[in-house]
Design an enzyme around this catalytic site. Structure first.
Site, PDB file in Angstrom:
ATOM      1  N   ARG A  35     -13.139  -8.626  -3.572  1.00  0.00           N
ATOM      2  CA  ARG A  35     -13.195  -9.897  -4.299  1.00  0.00           C
ATOM      3  C   ARG A  35     -14.327 -10.788  -3.788  1.00  0.00           C
ATOM      4  O   ARG A  35     -14.899 -11.564  -4.564  1.00  0.00           O
ATOM      5  CB  ARG A  35     -11.843 -10.608  -4.195  1.00  0.00           C
ATOM      6  CG  ARG A  35     -10.793  -9.997  -5.113  1.00  0.00           C
ATOM      7  CD  ARG A  35      -9.452 -10.660  -4.956  1.00  0.00           C
ATOM      8  NE  ARG A  35      -8.501 -10.183  -5.963  1.00  0.00           N
ATOM      9  CZ  ARG A  35      -7.193 -10.203  -5.820  1.00  0.00           C
ATOM     10  NH1 ARG A  35      -6.664 -10.667  -4.709  1.00  0.00           N
ATOM     11  NH2 ARG A  35      -6.402  -9.762  -6.781  1.00  0.00           N
ATOM     12  N   LYS A 200       7.342  -0.854 -10.714  1.00  0.00           N
ATOM     13  CA  LYS A 200       8.406  -1.247 -11.633  1.00  0.00           C
ATOM     14  C   LYS A 200       7.964  -1.320 -13.093  1.00  0.00           C
ATOM     15  O   LYS A 200       6.908  -1.856 -13.394  1.00  0.00           O
ATOM     16  CB  LYS A 200       8.972  -2.614 -11.224  1.00  0.00           C
ATOM     17  CG  LYS A 200       9.649  -2.624  -9.856  1.00  0.00           C
ATOM     18  CD  LYS A 200      10.183  -4.010  -9.541  1.00  0.00           C
ATOM     19  CE  LYS A 200      10.899  -4.030  -8.203  1.00  0.00           C
ATOM     20  NZ  LYS A 200      11.421  -5.387  -7.885  1.00  0.00           N
ATOM     21  N   GLY A 364      -5.945  -5.502  -8.477  1.00  0.00           N
ATOM     22  CA  GLY A 364      -4.745  -5.345  -7.666  1.00  0.00           C
ATOM     23  C   GLY A 364      -4.748  -4.099  -6.812  1.00  0.00           C
ATOM     24  O   GLY A 364      -5.733  -3.747  -6.163  1.00  0.00           O
ATOM     25  N   GLY A 388      -2.975  -9.292 -12.342  1.00  0.00           N
ATOM     26  CA  GLY A 388      -2.066  -9.987 -13.242  1.00  0.00           C
ATOM     27  C   GLY A 388      -2.771 -10.582 -14.436  1.00  0.00           C
ATOM     28  O   GLY A 388      -2.277 -10.525 -15.566  1.00  0.00           O
TER      29      GLY A 388
END
Length: 406
Positions: A35, A200, A364, A388
């Protein structure tokens, strides 16, 4: 959105840049500087054009309190290296040190403020509290540049409210991220394949629903695999399972069939006796997950080699590929092969003869994984800085930090 088309107009002005410097740390050591590298070009370009650059960012979740372990001080040296010039550091965000150093900046100098999230106003749900902090930040500068794509899905003071206080522009990183994301959402070349991993299903509900309307193939990996397999009536042992999402997944499988979208699931799994780097492990077909030495206590930690080969073939045959989420527990060497196979396939697709292909690593854990496994950012068409934010963009959601720029 207004962009930094004419850098000359920023010469001599104090430019407040919202960057995303939320890098993973081990103590004071940065373990993945991706980043910082991605944020540096906009900062460097502004400084070289003669702007007085004030960089603001966050690190971790200090929840409105000053916590030394979340200080941005360790980032200064790496940022200076990437920007190619000295970076000053303020020990606060809008206090005496920040104000004094912002006032003392000369043309071409760069200042990094301390962690924005040390101030409760940054992430407050109360509009007035965010507005007050945004006003204090705005008083430091003449212009605001939004360049932290990883936070544009957040309605926070330094992302959303401040754009109402100052003339505002999208930085080069945000501009590039939006361009790529729009291509994925609105005009992908086909075949269009999306690879989704991570732990998930519930983290990806919106994006799966959206992509069932847009993609040709959805490839499923990671912990979410086992909820899909359970929805097909298969045993999964002690693998990660979201019982409350089984009916939802059954609906996805039915919708995909009706729309002619292929959902690829693994045909074999690397099972382990426990969640550990040195755990005894073996590969077994998905119909035999519980017929193993550890029985129902075994858990899946990676896709198997047959699955990895099939996934790679589909990826290399696709014109557009978006990948978010690892295929297994890539942090453990024994369970990294599936993730590595996907990364190699994306790399091959990007570097192939057909340069019309677009391969996107969706931020991510995926971005961390490809770097940890030895790949270069240049091996892919684009590595997003916003996990996200990328997913919410692909869901078709309005992102507050982009909406306010328009």
């Amino acid at each position: 959105m207004k962009t930094l088309d004419n850098l000359g107009e920023f010469a001599g002005k104090r430019v407040l840049v919202r960057s995303d410097l939320n890098v993973p740390m081990d103590g004071d050591t940065i373990t993945d500087a991706g980043r910082i590298k991605a944020s540096a070009p906009t900062i460097r370009d502004l400084a070289e054009a003669g702007a007085r650059v004030i960089v603001m960012a966050h690190l971790g979740r200090p929840k409105g309190e000053v916590k030394p372990e979340f200080s941005l001080a360790p980032v200064v040296e790496e940022l200076a290296k990437e920007v190619g010039r000295d970076v000053k550091f303020a020990s606060d965000t809008v206090g005496e040190d920040a104000r004094a150093k912002a006032e003392q900046l000369t043309d071409g100098e760069v200042l990094l403020l301390e962690n924005l999230r040390f101030n409760p106003g940054e992430t407050s749900k109360v509009d007035a509290e965010r507005d007050e902090f945004a006003q204090q930040l705005a008083s430091l500068a003449d212009v605001f540049v939004s360049d932290g794509f990883g936070v544009v899905h957040r309605k926070q003071a330094s992302v959303y409210d401040i754009a109402k206080k100052l003339p505002h522009y999208a930085g080069g990183l945000v501009e590039a991220e939006v361009r790529v994301s729009r291509q994925l959402l609105e005009d992908p070349q086909r075949p269009y394949t999306v690879v989704l991993g991570g732990s998930k299903v519930s983290d990806k509900l919106g994006v799966i629903e959206s992509l069932l309307e847009r993609a040709d193939t959805l490839i499923i990996g990671g912990g979410m695999v086992y909820t899909f397999l359970k929805a097909q009536g298969k045993g999964v042992g002690a693998s990660l399972l979201e019982e409350d999402q089984i009916d939802t997944v059954k609906g996805y499988l039915e919708t995909a069939q009706n729309k002619g979208v292929t959902i690829m699931l693994p045909t074999d799994i690397v099972m382990a006796e426990k969640f550990a780097a040195d755990a005894q492990h073996w590969t077994v077909g998905v119909d035999e997950l519980e017929n193993t030495p550890a029985g129902e206590s075994a858990l899946g930690l990676d896709i198997g080699p047959e699955s990895a080969k099939a996934y790679a073939k589909t990826i290399t045959e696709s014109k557009t590929v978006f990948w978010n989420g690892p295929m297994g527990v890539f942090e453990f060497e024994a369970f990294a092969a599936g993730t590595k196979a996907v990364a190699e396939a994306l790399s091959t697709a990007h570097g192939g003869v057909d340069q019309g292909r677009l391969t996107v690593v969706g931020g991510g854990d995926s971005a961390a994984a490809v770097r940890a496994l030895g790949f270069s950012d240049d091996d892919f068409g684009h590595i997003s800085t916003g996990g996200g934010a990328s997913l919410e963009f692909l869901e078709g959601k309005e992102l507050p930090g982009l909406t306010v720029l328009d």
